[in-house]
Enzyme design. Structure first.
Site, mmCIF file in Angstrom:
data_model
loop_
_atom_site.group_PDB
_atom_site.id
_atom_site.type_symbol
_atom_site.label_atom_id
_atom_site.label_comp_id
_atom_site.label_asym_id
_atom_site.label_seq_id
_atom_site.Cartn_x
_atom_site.Cartn_y
_atom_site.Cartn_z
ATOM 1 N N MET A 47 41.699 46.683 44.462
ATOM 2 C CA MET A 47 42.332 47.333 45.611
ATOM 3 C C MET A 47 43.728 46.745 45.816
ATOM 4 O O MET A 47 44.297 46.837 46.902
ATOM 5 C CB MET A 47 41.472 47.158 46.864
ATOM 6 C CG MET A 47 40.103 47.821 46.719
ATOM 7 S SD MET A 47 39.357 48.339 48.263
ATOM 8 C CE MET A 47 39.208 46.770 49.089
ATOM 9 N N GLY A 48 44.269 46.128 44.775
ATOM 10 C CA GLY A 48 45.609 45.554 44.886
ATOM 11 C C GLY A 48 45.584 44.222 45.603
ATOM 12 O O GLY A 48 44.547 43.548 45.656
ATOM 13 N N HIS A 54 42.238 38.102 40.235
ATOM 14 C CA HIS A 54 42.385 39.390 39.550
ATOM 15 C C HIS A 54 43.014 39.201 38.167
ATOM 16 O O HIS A 54 42.622 39.860 37.203
ATOM 17 C CB HIS A 54 43.291 40.324 40.355
ATOM 18 C CG HIS A 54 42.751 40.718 41.691
ATOM 19 N ND1 HIS A 54 43.274 40.252 42.871
ATOM 20 C CD2 HIS A 54 41.725 41.539 42.026
ATOM 21 C CE1 HIS A 54 42.616 40.779 43.878
ATOM 22 N NE2 HIS A 54 41.667 41.556 43.407
ATOM 23 N N GLN A 166 32.792 37.659 39.733
ATOM 24 C CA GLN A 166 31.546 37.146 40.322
ATOM 25 C C GLN A 166 31.707 36.849 41.811
ATOM 26 O O GLN A 166 30.731 36.784 42.550
ATOM 27 C CB GLN A 166 31.111 35.888 39.557
ATOM 28 C CG GLN A 166 29.893 35.172 40.104
ATOM 29 C CD GLN A 166 28.634 36.049 40.115
ATOM 30 O OE1 GLN A 166 28.491 36.969 39.310
ATOM 31 N NE2 GLN A 166 27.727 35.762 41.054
ATOM 32 N N LYS A 167 32.940 36.675 42.259
ATOM 33 C CA LYS A 167 33.206 36.404 43.686
ATOM 34 C C LYS A 167 32.467 37.403 44.588
ATOM 35 O O LYS A 167 31.922 37.051 45.619
ATOM 36 C CB LYS A 167 34.716 36.452 43.907
ATOM 37 C CG LYS A 167 35.176 36.626 45.311
ATOM 38 C CD LYS A 167 35.050 35.354 46.102
ATOM 39 C CE LYS A 167 35.740 35.434 47.433
ATOM 40 N NZ LYS A 167 35.595 36.696 48.107
ATOM 41 N N ASP A 168 32.474 38.684 44.191
ATOM 42 C CA ASP A 168 31.769 39.716 44.957
ATOM 43 C C ASP A 168 30.412 39.946 44.304
ATOM 44 O O ASP A 168 30.187 40.960 43.633
ATOM 45 C CB ASP A 168 32.603 40.995 45.014
ATOM 46 C CG ASP A 168 33.886 40.783 45.805
ATOM 47 O OD1 ASP A 168 33.808 40.369 46.973
ATOM 48 O OD2 ASP A 168 34.970 40.982 45.244
ATOM 49 N N SER A 203 40.758 34.952 47.351
ATOM 50 C CA SER A 203 40.419 36.231 47.978
ATOM 51 C C SER A 203 41.681 36.831 48.554
ATOM 52 O O SER A 203 42.550 36.098 49.052
ATOM 53 C CB SER A 203 39.399 35.994 49.108
ATOM 54 O OG SER A 203 39.367 37.113 49.974
ATOM 55 N N ARG A 205 41.828 38.170 51.184
ATOM 56 C CA ARG A 205 41.793 37.930 52.638
ATOM 57 C C ARG A 205 42.294 36.537 53.009
ATOM 58 O O ARG A 205 42.573 36.280 54.181
ATOM 59 C CB ARG A 205 40.380 38.137 53.168
ATOM 60 C CG ARG A 205 39.945 39.592 53.060
ATOM 61 C CD ARG A 205 38.823 39.937 54.028
ATOM 62 N NE ARG A 205 38.746 41.371 54.233
ATOM 63 C CZ ARG A 205 37.907 42.194 53.606
ATOM 64 N NH1 ARG A 205 37.053 41.701 52.751
ATOM 65 N NH2 ARG A 205 37.924 43.487 53.836
HETATM 66 O O1 PAF Z 1 36.357 44.662 44.613
HETATM 67 C C1 PAF Z 1 37.175 45.530 44.955
HETATM 68 O O2 PAF Z 1 38.367 45.290 45.027
HETATM 69 C C2 PAF Z 1 36.673 46.928 45.298
HETATM 70 O O3 PAF Z 1 35.442 46.885 45.924
HETATM 71 C C3 PAF Z 1 36.641 47.873 44.093
HETATM 72 C C4 PAF Z 1 35.616 47.411 43.067
HETATM 73 C C5 PAF Z 1 38.009 47.944 43.450
HETATM 74 C C6 PAF Z 1 36.239 49.282 44.525
HETATM 75 O O4 PAF Z 1 37.134 49.785 45.473
#
Ligand code: PAF
Length: 307
Positions: A47-48, A54, A166-168, A203, A205
Site C-alpha cells: 500500500m506504499g 518492503h 511475516q510481519k502481517d 511498519s 505506522r
Molecule cells: O499488507 C499490505 O500492505 C496490504 O494488506 C496488501 C497486501 C497490499 C493488500 O492491500
C-alpha cells in the site's frame, strides 16, 4: 509455477529501469510481452509508504523471478469506517524513488476507480472464521477486503510467485489459505520481519509515533522476547510472561497477546508442543501496532500421581 520462478535467468542480473503503470490493461500488456519471452513474474503487493521491510520483499522477489512488479494501492475495502484510510500515507513519488536500482520493472499504481469500477459493493472474497479472530475481531471486514484486492492483483498480474512479509502474520496465513482453497497457480514466499536495531518491527505506522511513543512501542518486541524465553515451560507460562512484559507502560494498551498453531491459526492448549506463533497487538498512543514471533513450545508434563 514454482519451477518457473526458481529458474535462474542470466538476463536477471541486468537492472531494468522502473516504469509506473496505472491501468490494468497497461500492466497486462507489459507482462504478457515479458511472459512471451519466457520471463517469470514476481508480485510484491503493497500500500506504499515503503520502508526497508518492503525493500526486503522486493530484493527477495528479484531473486525469485525475472520480472518484479510492485503494486502500490491503498485499498479502501480493507479499512473500516473508523479507520485511518484518509490518514494512511500516500507517498508515491518517494516510493518509486526508493525502488530505483532494486530491479523493479513495473510499479503498478492504479487509482480506486481503476480497481473498483463498479464501486466497493461488488464481489468479495471471504476470509471465513479465521479472518474474524485477532486482527479480524478488531477490524471487522478487514481481511475480506484485503483478500479481495490480493485476489484481484493475482488475477491481473498472474505472478509465478507473490512475496509477503511475516510481519502481517494473519494476512500471510489467510493469503496462503486462499491460494490453496482456490487452487491459484502461484507460490507464496514469506520474508521474515525486518526490525530496527532495538527490535521494533518496521511498519508504515511507525511514522505516527512521537519520540516517547517510539520508546514505548518497544514493549511489543519485549513481550515477544519474554514469551520466547518462557515457551519451553509451556503455553500458560509463555502467555503470562508475554502479558507481564506490558506491566504498567503509560500510554500503551495491550489489545491481545495470543499463541496459535501456525497451521490452523487457532489458539494452542497446554498439550501443544512444537513450533507456535505468538501474536501481539497494542495501541501506543493513537497508533495501533502488531508484531509476532515463532516460538518452540515445550509440552506440559501431566502431574505425576504422587503430586
Ligand atoms: O499488507 C499490505 O500492505 C496490504 O494488506 C496488501 C497486501 C497490499 C493488500 O492491500
Amino acid at each position: 509455477m514454482a519451477g518457473a520462478a526458481a529458474t535462474k535467468n542470466p538476463t536477471r542480473d541486468a537492472v531494468p529501469s522502473t516504469r509506473t503503470v496505472n491501468t490494468i490493461a497497461g500492466l497486462r500488456a507489459v507482462l504478457d510481452e515479458r511472459r512471451r519471452a519466457g520471463a517469470s513474474v514476481a508480485l510484491v503487493p503493497t500500500m506504499g509508504a515503503l520502508h526497508d521491510g518492503h525493500l526486503a520483499l522486493v530484493r527477495r522477489a528479484r531473486e525469485l523471478a525475472d520480472v518484479v512488479v510492485v503494486s502500490i494501492f491503498v485499498n479502501p475495502l480493507q479499512f473500516g469506517p473508523t479507520e485511518d484510510l484518509d490518514r494512511y500515507p500516500r507517498t508515491l513519488e518517494a516510493d518509486v524513488a526508493a525502488l530505483t536500482g532494486l530491479g523493479v520493472e513495473v510499479v503498478f499504481a492504479p487509482d480506486v476507480a481503476e480497481m473498483y469500477p463498479n464501486g466497493p459493493a461488488g464481489t468479495r472474497v471471504g476470509a471465513g472464521p479465521a479472518g474474524e479472530r485477532y486482527e479480524g475481531a478488531h477490524r471487522p471486514g478487514h481481511f475480506d477486503g484485503m483478500l479481495t484486492v490480493v485476489a484481484k492483483l493475482f488475477s491481473i498480474a498472474q505472478p509465478d510467485v507473490a512475496v509477503f512479509g511475516q510481519k502481517d502474520a494473519q494476512q500471510v496465513f489467510l493469503v496462503g489459505r486462499m491460494i490453496a482453497d482456490l487452487d491459484l497457480r502461484l507460490r507464496l514466499e514469506v520474508v521474515p520481519t525486518v526490525r530496527e536495531a532495538d527490535g521494533l518491527a518496521l511498519s508504515s505506522r511507525n511514522r505516527f509515533l512521537d519520540d516517547d511513543e517510539r520508546v514505548a512501542a518497544l514493549v511489543l518486541a519485549e513481550s515477544l522476547d519474554a514469551a520466547h524465553t518462557a515457551a519451553a515451560d509451556g503455553t500458560s507460562e509463555l502467555l503470562a510472561e508475554g502479558v507481564a512484559a506490558f506491566g504498567d507502560h503509560d500510554g500503551v494498551d495491550l489489545d491481545y497477546l495470543v499463541v496459535v498453531d501456525p497451521a490452523t491459526f487457532l489458539p494452542i492448549d497446554e498439550a501443544f508442543a512444537g513450533q507456535a506463533l505468538v501474536l501481539v497487538a497494542a495501541r501506543v498512543g493513537a497508533t495501533r501496532l502488531i508484531d509476532n514471533a515463532f516460538v518452540e513450545v515445550g509440552a506440559k508434563q501431566p502431574p505425576s500421581p504422587a503430586e
